[in-house]
Structure formats: C-alpha cells, structure tokens
Write a protein that holds these residues in place. Structure first.
Motif, PDB file in Angstrom:
ATOM      1  N   ASP A   1       0.845  -1.200   0.000  1.00 10.45           N
ATOM      2  CA  ASP A   1       0.000   0.000   0.000  1.00 10.45           C
ATOM      3  C   ASP A   1       0.883   1.253   0.000  1.00 10.45           C
ATOM      4  O   ASP A   1       2.096   1.175  -0.049  1.00 10.45           O
ATOM      5  CB  ASP A   1      -0.965  -0.002   1.195  1.00 10.45           C
ATOM      6  CG  ASP A   1      -0.282   0.113   2.538  1.00 10.45           C
ATOM      7  OD1 ASP A   1       0.937   0.403   2.569  1.00 10.45           O
ATOM      8  OD2 ASP A   1      -0.962  -0.055   3.558  1.00 10.45           O
TER       9      ASP A   1
ATOM     10  N   HIS B   1       1.821   3.118   2.200  1.00  7.10           N
ATOM     11  CA  HIS B   1       2.655   3.298   3.389  1.00  7.10           C
ATOM     12  C   HIS B   1       3.756   2.256   3.465  1.00  7.10           C
ATOM     13  O   HIS B   1       4.402   2.102   4.496  1.00  7.10           O
ATOM     14  CB  HIS B   1       1.793   3.229   4.647  1.00  7.10           C
ATOM     15  CG  HIS B   1       0.646   4.189   4.629  1.00  7.10           C
ATOM     16  ND1 HIS B   1       0.812   5.543   4.757  1.00  7.10           N
ATOM     17  CD2 HIS B   1      -0.677   3.985   4.456  1.00  7.10           C
ATOM     18  CE1 HIS B   1      -0.374   6.139   4.681  1.00  7.10           C
ATOM     19  NE2 HIS B   1      -1.275   5.214   4.495  1.00  7.10           N
TER      20      HIS B   1
ATOM     21  N   VAL C   1      -0.057  -5.948   2.152  1.00  8.85           N
ATOM     22  CA  VAL C   1      -1.446  -6.315   2.389  1.00  8.85           C
ATOM     23  C   VAL C   1      -1.730  -7.558   1.561  1.00  8.85           C
ATOM     24  O   VAL C   1      -1.401  -7.596   0.382  1.00  8.85           O
ATOM     25  CB  VAL C   1      -2.398  -5.170   1.955  1.00  8.85           C
ATOM     26  CG1 VAL C   1      -3.839  -5.561   2.182  1.00  8.85           C
ATOM     27  CG2 VAL C   1      -2.073  -3.896   2.716  1.00  8.85           C
TER      28      VAL C   1
ATOM     29  N   GLN D   1      -8.178  -7.220  -0.938  1.00 10.83           N
ATOM     30  CA  GLN D   1      -8.339  -5.983  -1.701  1.00 10.83           C
ATOM     31  C   GLN D   1      -9.769  -5.907  -2.228  1.00 10.83           C
ATOM     32  O   GLN D   1     -10.227  -6.832  -2.891  1.00 10.83           O
ATOM     33  CB  GLN D   1      -7.358  -5.941  -2.879  1.00 10.83           C
ATOM     34  CG  GLN D   1      -5.910  -5.980  -2.476  1.00 10.83           C
ATOM     35  CD  GLN D   1      -5.494  -4.686  -1.814  1.00 10.83           C
ATOM     36  OE1 GLN D   1      -5.786  -3.611  -2.303  1.00 10.83           O
ATOM     37  NE2 GLN D   1      -4.826  -4.800  -0.691  1.00 10.83           N
TER      38      GLN D   1
ATOM     39  N   GLN E   1     -17.600   2.269   1.981  1.00  9.33           N
ATOM     40  CA  GLN E   1     -16.226   2.055   2.425  1.00  9.33           C
ATOM     41  C   GLN E   1     -16.168   1.951   3.948  1.00  9.33           C
ATOM     42  O   GLN E   1     -15.535   1.046   4.494  1.00  9.33           O
ATOM     43  CB  GLN E   1     -15.325   3.190   1.948  1.00  9.33           C
ATOM     44  CG  GLN E   1     -13.894   3.061   2.435  1.00  9.33           C
ATOM     45  CD  GLN E   1     -13.015   4.255   2.043  1.00  9.33           C
ATOM     46  OE1 GLN E   1     -13.504   5.330   1.720  1.00  9.33           O
ATOM     47  NE2 GLN E   1     -11.717   4.051   2.075  1.00  9.33           N
TER      48      GLN E   1
ATOM     49  N   GLU F   1     -15.070  -1.344   6.042  1.00  6.19           N
ATOM     50  CA  GLU F   1     -13.923  -1.273   6.951  1.00  6.19           C
ATOM     51  C   GLU F   1     -14.293  -1.768   8.339  1.00  6.19           C
ATOM     52  O   GLU F   1     -13.476  -2.391   9.021  1.00  6.19           O
ATOM     53  CB  GLU F   1     -13.383   0.155   7.029  1.00  6.19           C
ATOM     54  CG  GLU F   1     -12.638   0.567   5.784  1.00  6.19           C
ATOM     55  CD  GLU F   1     -12.280   2.051   5.748  1.00  6.19           C
ATOM     56  OE1 GLU F   1     -11.435   2.403   4.900  1.00  6.19           O
ATOM     57  OE2 GLU F   1     -12.837   2.849   6.530  1.00  6.19           O
TER      58      GLU F   1
ATOM     59  N   GLU G   1      -8.284  -3.828   2.538  1.00  5.79           N
ATOM     60  CA  GLU G   1      -7.968  -2.491   2.046  1.00  5.79           C
ATOM     61  C   GLU G   1      -9.018  -2.152   0.998  1.00  5.79           C
ATOM     62  O   GLU G   1      -9.167  -2.846  -0.006  1.00  5.79           O
ATOM     63  CB  GLU G   1      -6.574  -2.417   1.446  1.00  5.79           C
ATOM     64  CG  GLU G   1      -6.303  -1.016   0.924  1.00  5.79           C
ATOM     65  CD  GLU G   1      -4.833  -0.744   0.721  1.00  5.79           C
ATOM     66  OE1 GLU G   1      -4.519   0.007  -0.193  1.00  5.79           O
ATOM     67  OE2 GLU G   1      -4.026  -1.279   1.491  1.00  5.79           O
TER      68      GLU G   1
ATOM     69  N   THR H   1     -10.522   0.317  -1.821  1.00  6.18           N
ATOM     70  CA  THR H   1     -10.177   1.359  -2.773  1.00  6.18           C
ATOM     71  C   THR H   1     -11.469   1.889  -3.377  1.00  6.18           C
ATOM     72  O   THR H   1     -12.274   1.116  -3.894  1.00  6.18           O
ATOM     73  CB  THR H   1      -9.283   0.800  -3.902  1.00  6.18           C
ATOM     74  OG1 THR H   1      -8.116   0.238  -3.311  1.00  6.18           O
ATOM     75  CG2 THR H   1      -8.889   1.887  -4.885  1.00  6.18           C
TER      76      THR H   1
END
Length: 197
Positions: A4, A6, A10, A15, A30, A34, A41, A43
C-alpha cells in the motif's frame, strides 16, 4: 502481497474496490466494509477508467454501481464471482450478486454480512470475544434483534436504567457509532445468526 501507499504488505485476498460515481455512496460503503472487514484495504474509484490504473487481479471483490456495470458488462461478467452490483431497490440482475444501497443501515449491514458469509463462510473478523460482559452480550443481542430498551428490561428482568447503562457501556467498549456497529460485532462473534436479525 500488495504494497500500500505506506509500504505495508497487504494480502491480495483482502483488496476490495468500490466503483461508484456517487461519492457519498462510495464513502459510506467504504466505512461499513472497513468495520465489517477491518483487515481489508478498500479502494474507492469514481469511474471505470480508474480501474485501469490499478492492478485488477489484486481485487477479490468489485462493488460497482449498476450504471457502470452495464456500461462495462463484458469485464464484470468475466469477473462475475468478484462482482457485486450496487442497486437502488430490489433489482435482480441475472447471474450476479446485488446489494441494495437504498435501505436502512441495519439492513444494509445485514445484507453485507450475508454476502460475506455466503462467499467466505462464517469467518469471525473481530477477536474481542471477552470485550463485553455476559450481561452486555445479552443486551447487545436483544438490541440487534430489534427490541427497544423497555422490552430488553422486561425480557432480562432488569430496570430501564440498567439497560441504558449497559447500552452506553456497549457503545463505548465497541467504539460503536450506531446500532449497525453493534450488529457487526454480535454477528461476527457468533452471538446471533444473520437470519435472526
């Protein structure tokens, strides 16, 4: 592994892409995803052209607006096991799973949990099994089943003040913003079956 922004690895299996030009729908979904799948993760993309910019094979699911689905039906039909079409009402699209985004948060969470359990088995996402006391778990389950405070008090033979106190403690311990967060917790920890909600 997918890296990712950072530099964190992942797993590819976690994904998820939301493709919807309605920004509010994308952001709302989203946040729910989460909460339900904290290791995923998510997107959020506003159009299909943005999908070309990312590696398509990394995604296990595409939550896609119905208009975008129909405009790019060949791609999504080829990825039908990964595709969940976002619809505005009880719409049936042959050969693909749908999610009605125009319903109450509680019902939407229940439907997402149903999709998750159908696609991945009953997987516990949260591991805070002892986060709530046994009495708080009882109160949480009854609240999720639609009982109001007075009914919970009668069912458990406790005072309304005690129910309100338990409810406040549950919200704090789970960092819950709404009843939907409590529903996620009780379902993911096997305290209640989706069909009981």
């Amino acid at each position: 592994m997918y890296t990712d922004g950072h530099g964190m690895g992942v797993p590819l299996s976690m994904q998820i892409a939301i493709i919807d030009d309605n920004v509010l729908t994308g952001i709302g979904l989203q946040h729910l995803l989460e909460d339900i799948i904290p290791v995923a993760e998510i997107t959020v993309l506003q159009n299909f052209n943005e999908v070309d910019e990312v590696q398509l094979n990394n995604f296990v699911h595409f939550f896609v607006a119905s208009r975008i689905y129909f405009e790019h039906s060949v791609f999504f039909r080829n990825n039908s096991k990964k595709t969940i079409v976002l619809v505005s009402g009880p719409m049936l699209i042959t050969g693909v799973r749908t999610l009605n985004v125009c319903q109450s948060e509680k019902t939407l969470v229940r439907d997402i949990l149903t999709l998750r359990s159908a696609g991945h088995g009953n997987v516990k996402v949260h591991s805070e099994d002892s986060l709530l006391s046994p009495r708080e778990m009882e109160v949480a389950v009854l609240l999720c089943k639609g009982y109001i405070n007075k009914e919970v008090a009668e069912k458990l033979n406790i005072s309304m003040t005690t129910v309100i106190s338990h409810r406040k403690n549950i919200m704090q311990k789970l960092n819950a913003r709404s009843l939907a967060d409590i529903i996620i917790y009780v379902v993911m920890n096997g305290l209640v079956e989706i069909g009981e909600l």
